[in-house]
Enzyme design. Sequence first.
Site, short mmCIF file in Angstrom:
data_model
loop_
_atom_site.label_atom_id
_atom_site.label_comp_id
_atom_site.label_asym_id
_atom_site.label_seq_id
_atom_site.Cartn_x
_atom_site.Cartn_y
_atom_site.Cartn_z
N LYS A 268 0.87 -1.18 0.00
CA LYS A 268 0.00 0.00 0.00
C LYS A 268 0.90 1.22 0.00
O LYS A 268 2.04 1.16 0.46
CB LYS A 268 -0.85 -0.01 1.27
CG LYS A 268 -2.10 0.81 1.19
CD LYS A 268 -3.29 0.03 0.62
CE LYS A 268 -4.51 0.91 0.53
NZ LYS A 268 -5.69 0.19 0.05
N GLY B 101 -26.73 0.75 3.63
CA GLY B 101 -25.97 1.49 2.62
C GLY B 101 -26.40 1.11 1.21
O GLY B 101 -26.14 -0.01 0.76
N GLY C 78 -25.33 2.37 -1.70
CA GLY C 78 -24.37 3.05 -2.56
C GLY C 78 -23.98 2.18 -3.75
O GLY C 78 -24.76 1.34 -4.22
N VAL D 25 -22.00 -0.36 -4.13
CA VAL D 25 -22.02 -1.81 -3.92
C VAL D 25 -23.40 -2.25 -3.41
O VAL D 25 -23.97 -3.23 -3.92
CB VAL D 25 -20.92 -2.24 -2.92
CG1 VAL D 25 -21.00 -3.74 -2.65
CG2 VAL D 25 -19.54 -1.87 -3.45
N TYR E 165 -26.47 -1.15 -3.67
CA TYR E 165 -27.59 -1.23 -4.62
C TYR E 165 -27.42 -2.42 -5.57
O TYR E 165 -28.36 -3.16 -5.86
CB TYR E 165 -27.76 0.07 -5.41
CG TYR E 165 -28.98 -0.02 -6.29
CD1 TYR E 165 -30.24 0.15 -5.73
CD2 TYR E 165 -28.88 -0.37 -7.63
CE1 TYR E 165 -31.38 -0.02 -6.51
CE2 TYR E 165 -30.01 -0.54 -8.41
CZ TYR E 165 -31.25 -0.36 -7.84
OH TYR E 165 -32.38 -0.53 -8.60
P1 NAD Z 1 -20.60 4.27 -1.41
O1 NAD Z 1 -20.07 5.50 -0.80
O2 NAD Z 1 -21.04 4.28 -2.84
O3 NAD Z 1 -21.88 3.75 -0.58
C1 NAD Z 1 -21.96 3.81 0.82
C2 NAD Z 1 -23.39 4.19 1.15
O4 NAD Z 1 -23.56 4.09 2.56
C3 NAD Z 1 -23.72 5.64 0.76
O5 NAD Z 1 -24.91 5.65 -0.01
C4 NAD Z 1 -23.89 6.34 2.10
O6 NAD Z 1 -24.84 7.38 2.07
C5 NAD Z 1 -24.34 5.19 2.99
N1 NAD Z 1 -24.16 5.40 4.43
C6 NAD Z 1 -23.17 6.06 5.06
N2 NAD Z 1 -23.37 6.02 6.40
C7 NAD Z 1 -24.50 5.30 6.60
C8 NAD Z 1 -25.23 4.91 7.75
N3 NAD Z 1 -24.84 5.25 8.98
N4 NAD Z 1 -26.33 4.15 7.60
C9 NAD Z 1 -26.76 3.80 6.36
N5 NAD Z 1 -26.11 4.15 5.24
C10 NAD Z 1 -25.00 4.89 5.34
O7 NAD Z 1 -19.51 3.14 -1.16
P2 NAD Z 1 -19.39 1.72 -1.86
O8 NAD Z 1 -18.41 1.79 -2.96
O9 NAD Z 1 -20.75 1.18 -2.14
O10 NAD Z 1 -18.71 0.87 -0.69
C11 NAD Z 1 -19.47 0.43 0.41
C12 NAD Z 1 -18.54 -0.20 1.44
O11 NAD Z 1 -17.86 -1.31 0.88
C13 NAD Z 1 -17.46 0.73 1.99
O12 NAD Z 1 -17.22 0.40 3.34
C14 NAD Z 1 -16.25 0.36 1.17
O13 NAD Z 1 -15.04 0.62 1.85
C15 NAD Z 1 -16.45 -1.13 1.00
N6 NAD Z 1 -15.78 -1.67 -0.18
C16 NAD Z 1 -16.08 -1.18 -1.41
C17 NAD Z 1 -15.44 -1.69 -2.53
C18 NAD Z 1 -15.77 -1.18 -3.90
O14 NAD Z 1 -15.36 -1.80 -4.87
N7 NAD Z 1 -16.52 -0.09 -4.04
C19 NAD Z 1 -14.49 -2.72 -2.38
C20 NAD Z 1 -14.22 -3.23 -1.10
C21 NAD Z 1 -14.87 -2.69 -0.02
#
Ligand code: NAD
Length: 352
Positions: free
Chosen positions: A80, A184, A186, A188, A190
């Site tokens: 990293k 959430g 977001g 992932v 959805y």
């Molecule tokens: P994102 O930001 O698109 O979605 C996160 C969602 O959670 C947002 O819509 C936000 O409004 C909501 N949120 C925040 N606080 C909240 C709460 N207290 N209660 C309910 N909802 C809440 O992020 P993402 O890309 O969908 O990632 C989601 C999680 O998965 C994160 O923790 C991220 O680190 C992890 N992750 C993502 C990936 C990836 O490829 N995107 C890979 C590994 C891990």
Amino acid sequence: MSVFDHPEFDKHEHVAFCHDEASGLKAIIAIHNTNLGPSLGGCRMWPYLNSAEALTDVLRLSKGMTYKAAMANLKQGGGKSVIIGDPRKHKTEDMMKAMGRFVESLNGRYITAEDSGISVENLQAMATQSSHIAGTSAQYNALGETPTGNPAPSTAYGVFVGLKATVQHVLKSDLNGVKVAIQGMGHVGYRLAKQLHAEGAKLYVADIYPEGLAKAEAELGATIVAPEEILTLPLDVIAPCAMGSSINDESLPDIQAKIIAGAANNQLARESLGTALKEKGIVYAPDYVINAGGIIDIYHQKLDDSSDDAMRAHIAKIGETLVEVYERAEAENRATNLVANQIAEERFTTQG
Ligand code: NAD
């Protein structure tokens, strides 16, 4: 502070402190372990208060990548990098190019990719100086979308197959009629909801913003729940897909689901909560195992001879890996997060 005595040092192979006077770049690259292959892990730019804070973060994150890569069956190690600075104020193209030159100087022992504060455009600037930059272009997509480089579809597919395998293992059932709460909606969350809906799961969703919720209600028949209630519902599965540490001393007593399987990183506020979940009879899918679809995606995007199907097949193995973790955890009467750590250590210390 001595790096060797740092509490997070944990046998790192190489820690490089990088300074470029002309661009003002101050960065640290940490390579934890390369037994399985060159180290892979994103570059984060963050306004760390001082270099000690940056060092702690990069050491912890690079070690995590070794475990994640090993459990994702990647011939990659863990590494990293962090850039000290506010990405909105201090980032320049010259700084990104300087970072690229430092990555290049490690001759491929470290491959970088996107993380907080770093965009695809920044990676493209680094790639003018180094051939060891991943995530600059995308060729494959796990969910049939146009490839953009965003690994969320692959992460969501991995969480879906992992959740499905966990339901099969624990409830001896397919997803039809299984009740799942997703925290959430977001990138992932959805996409996970969409796949679960297609297999008949009944969805309960929460978010702190309305957009994703309205879509899930209208398109997937999901029930909207208040954020403070989503983890407490009496149903089969909760899928944390928002922020880290959602499983903590406060939320634990109210969790009624039989399974926790979601995308969020660092879901357990502390490692020992894995044992507390086991004692409550809750099966926990270790976060870095079930959410590895994104890193598998980054790995495949670098291959010229992969395909959507090959990437999907690789991601689908997350289900088998989780069942291996559950079976061993049951046989040894141990928490799943601890067993996952042990399997990862066996893989990256004994294979070459
Ligand atoms: P994102 O930001 O698109 O979605 C996160 C969602 O959670 C947002 O819509 C936000 O409004 C909501 N949120 C925040 N606080 C909240 C709460 N207290 N209660 C309910 N909802 C809440 O992020 P993402 O890309 O969908 O990632 C989601 C999680 O998965 C994160 O923790 C991220 O680190 C992890 N992750 C993502 C990936 C990836 O490829 N995107 C890979 C590994 C891990």
